[in-house]
Design an enzyme around this catalytic site. Sequence first.
Site, PDB file in Angstrom:
ATOM      1  N   HIS A   1       0.792  -1.232   0.000  1.00  0.00           N
ATOM      2  CA  HIS A   1       0.000   0.000   0.000  1.00  0.00           C
ATOM      3  C   HIS A   1       0.820   1.276   0.000  1.00  0.00           C
ATOM      4  O   HIS A   1       0.256   2.373  -0.065  1.00  0.00           O
ATOM      5  CB  HIS A   1      -0.959  -0.002   1.195  1.00  0.00           C
ATOM      6  CG  HIS A   1      -2.072  -0.993   1.035  1.00  0.00           C
ATOM      7  ND1 HIS A   1      -3.267  -0.670   0.446  1.00  0.00           N
ATOM      8  CD2 HIS A   1      -2.142  -2.305   1.346  1.00  0.00           C
ATOM      9  CE1 HIS A   1      -4.047  -1.749   0.418  1.00  0.00           C
ATOM     10  NE2 HIS A   1      -3.387  -2.751   0.949  1.00  0.00           N
TER      11      HIS A   1
ATOM     12  N   LYS B  12      -7.066  15.115   3.204  1.00  0.00           N
ATOM     13  CA  LYS B  12      -6.332  13.856   3.278  1.00  0.00           C
ATOM     14  C   LYS B  12      -5.451  13.913   4.529  1.00  0.00           C
ATOM     15  O   LYS B  12      -5.274  14.986   5.110  1.00  0.00           O
ATOM     16  CB  LYS B  12      -5.464  13.641   2.037  1.00  0.00           C
ATOM     17  CG  LYS B  12      -4.625  14.891   1.656  1.00  0.00           C
ATOM     18  CD  LYS B  12      -3.846  14.714   0.363  1.00  0.00           C
ATOM     19  CE  LYS B  12      -4.663  14.737  -0.898  1.00  0.00           C
ATOM     20  NZ  LYS B  12      -4.847  13.451  -1.550  1.00  0.00           N
ATOM     21  N   ARG B  13      -4.909  12.748   4.983  1.00  0.00           N
ATOM     22  CA  ARG B  13      -3.984  12.778   6.098  1.00  0.00           C
ATOM     23  C   ARG B  13      -2.875  13.793   5.820  1.00  0.00           C
ATOM     24  O   ARG B  13      -2.496  14.000   4.660  1.00  0.00           O
ATOM     25  CB  ARG B  13      -3.377  11.377   6.327  1.00  0.00           C
ATOM     26  CG  ARG B  13      -4.386  10.324   6.794  1.00  0.00           C
ATOM     27  CD  ARG B  13      -5.037  10.721   8.095  1.00  0.00           C
ATOM     28  NE  ARG B  13      -4.050  10.806   9.141  1.00  0.00           N
ATOM     29  CZ  ARG B  13      -3.880   9.900  10.096  1.00  0.00           C
ATOM     30  NH1 ARG B  13      -4.662   8.836  10.142  1.00  0.00           N
ATOM     31  NH2 ARG B  13      -2.948  10.059  11.029  1.00  0.00           N
TER      32      ARG B  13
ATOM     33  N   THR C  68      -7.456   7.558  -3.018  1.00  0.00           N
ATOM     34  CA  THR C  68      -8.848   7.252  -3.330  1.00  0.00           C
ATOM     35  C   THR C  68      -9.697   8.526  -3.253  1.00  0.00           C
ATOM     36  O   THR C  68     -10.742   8.610  -3.882  1.00  0.00           O
ATOM     37  CB  THR C  68      -9.433   6.203  -2.358  1.00  0.00           C
ATOM     38  OG1 THR C  68      -9.215   6.657  -1.008  1.00  0.00           O
ATOM     39  CG2 THR C  68      -8.772   4.847  -2.561  1.00  0.00           C
TER      40      THR C  68
ATOM     41  N   LYS D  32     -13.048  10.001  -5.435  1.00  0.00           N
ATOM     42  CA  LYS D  32     -14.301  10.527  -4.871  1.00  0.00           C
ATOM     43  C   LYS D  32     -14.613  11.904  -5.459  1.00  0.00           C
ATOM     44  O   LYS D  32     -15.757  12.214  -5.799  1.00  0.00           O
ATOM     45  CB  LYS D  32     -14.212  10.618  -3.342  1.00  0.00           C
ATOM     46  CG  LYS D  32     -13.948   9.296  -2.645  1.00  0.00           C
ATOM     47  CD  LYS D  32     -13.581   9.523  -1.167  1.00  0.00           C
ATOM     48  CE  LYS D  32     -12.924   8.297  -0.560  1.00  0.00           C
ATOM     49  NZ  LYS D  32     -12.334   8.593   0.779  1.00  0.00           N
TER      50      LYS D  32
HETATM   51  C1  LIG Z   1     -10.990   8.822   1.063  1.00  0.00           C
HETATM   52  C2  LIG Z   1     -10.533   9.257   2.395  1.00  0.00           C
HETATM   53  C3  LIG Z   1      -9.160   9.312   2.656  1.00  0.00           C
HETATM   54  C4  LIG Z   1      -8.108   9.016   1.620  1.00  0.00           C
HETATM   55  O1  LIG Z   1      -7.822  10.219   0.944  1.00  0.00           O
HETATM   56  P1  LIG Z   1      -6.530  10.365  -0.014  1.00  0.00           P
HETATM   57  O2  LIG Z   1      -6.699  11.715  -0.637  1.00  0.00           O
HETATM   58  O3  LIG Z   1      -6.651   9.259  -1.035  1.00  0.00           O
HETATM   59  O4  LIG Z   1      -5.342  10.241   0.841  1.00  0.00           O
HETATM   60  C5  LIG Z   1      -8.735   9.754   3.913  1.00  0.00           C
HETATM   61  N1  LIG Z   1      -9.636  10.085   4.873  1.00  0.00           N
HETATM   62  C6  LIG Z   1     -10.969  10.061   4.650  1.00  0.00           C
HETATM   63  C7  LIG Z   1     -11.903  10.488   5.749  1.00  0.00           C
HETATM   64  C8  LIG Z   1     -11.464   9.634   3.409  1.00  0.00           C
HETATM   65  O5  LIG Z   1     -12.790   9.599   3.203  1.00  0.00           O
END
Ligand SMILES: *Cc1c(COP(=O)(O)O)cnc(C)c1O
Length: 482
Positions: A29, A217-218, A325, A329
């Site tokens: 990952h 994102k994180r 991901t 979205k």
């Molecule tokens: C989808 C999602 C992530 C992943 O986001 P990335 O931009 O792909 O790192 C992280 N936290 C939450 C709450 C999400 O819904």
Amino acid sequence: MIRVLVDENGIFFEDAVKIASKVFAFTNHTVLQEALERWSEDLMQEVSPRCFEIIEEIDKKLVEELKERGFSDAQIDPYRIMTNGTVHMANLAIYVGFSVNGVAEIHSQILKDDTFKEWYRISPEKFNNKTNGITPRRWLVYSNRELTNFITEKLGTDTWKNNLDQLKGLEKYLDDEKVLEELWNIKQKKKKQLAKYILENEGIKVDPTSIFDIQIKRIHEYKRQHLNILHIIHLYHQLKKNPDMDFTPTTFIFGGKAAPGYFRAKGMIKLANEVARVVNNDPDVNKKLKVIFVQNYRVTYAEKLFPAADVSEQISTAGKEASGTGNMKFMLNGALTLGTLDGANVEIFAEAGEENNYRFGATVEELAEIANSYNPFEYYSKDENIKDVVDSLVSGEFNDNGSYYFLDIYNELIKPQDGNRGDQYYLLKDFESYRQTHERLNKEYRNKLEWSRKCLKNIANAGFFSSDRTIVNYADDIWKID
Ligand SMILES: *Cc1c(COP(=O)(O)O)cnc(C)c1O
């Protein structure tokens, strides 16, 4: 499992390994070195002495096999499961498992070319790709009813919810101005709903007609939230100098959490909040520029943010984001991607067309070429915009209450430190490309029909990113379920 087979079921070690190697498949990952598990032998011996013994046996078997194939000790080294007092879990997983996959095309390629290149040389048949996906039931049907109803009406059926490739049928409306306006109005509605929620939750009023530019994102240096923040400081300074500057009002929204022990990530949160405080309270600019850092970003907040985005910030250093991901979205909800050629962004650009998104920055190959010669200080000294924003970290314009958070970021960008050449994640290298791309996007947003056409093109080509497709790929190729 090998321990249970051998100790509790009387199976020979060799046979137990054979059974295990028909059972285990490894999905990687991330390629960040600090995330590849390496456990101390001492700890493992103390916690699970029998598993430790078995891993020693597996390592011995691996070394024997490679010696038989004529490998020298030095050639065997990168494959070792146990070496220098540590257990290398990835090597254990690849050796025993029958499959190794990454989670986006570019990521799976990097595993073969770089991260696990030695393994790819001796076991190429194990390597494969499974591009990540997202569930359209949560990330569209549940979180964006307005867009869901629009799609069902335009396609004349709701079977797309379980067969997302059917979204392609929306392409027949690409030149239908009435439909494009309808799509624009749905986005406006979701932005108004988010603006209300942000007022209630963060106490800040935002203009729902402004561009909603979102990075959620994180918090991590490789994801480069600080590149986004530095660019916002640049815009702030430009607008201060020239309040009548040709600029489409923009609301920059951040969300995300930092790991508790990750000092620099906490500094990035502090910086975003401090830039937000300064910008939002400056009457010279706050009609055109707003910055929000939402509290407690999580799935329930995400469900409100993705549908309301005009721009999806996917700005990781090329080669570092395995897939992402969030990028999917956003796409499914009709946001345009402002992103590097990294992770699944590559496939988003391929599916929806680069011309319908905003690609910027250096590629993996370009970064590999300059890896040993990159000098961030040169970018800092030669580019006035870069110097201006980097200096603002330590000028006192933004206040970190004497915490050294901002000095730490400043030092990382332009000061070589303990064997690290500085700007490990190439922010300064990519800054000008990012700035220019933002500038173009900011102008192009004003052509509502063209923008909305790009949104529709992205939605229509998001079918590939359904997790239904991903799961079928795993079932067919790895799990072998018929
Ligand atoms: C989808 C999602 C992530 C992943 O986001 P990335 O931009 O792909 O790192 C992280 N936290 C939450 C709450 C999400 O819904």
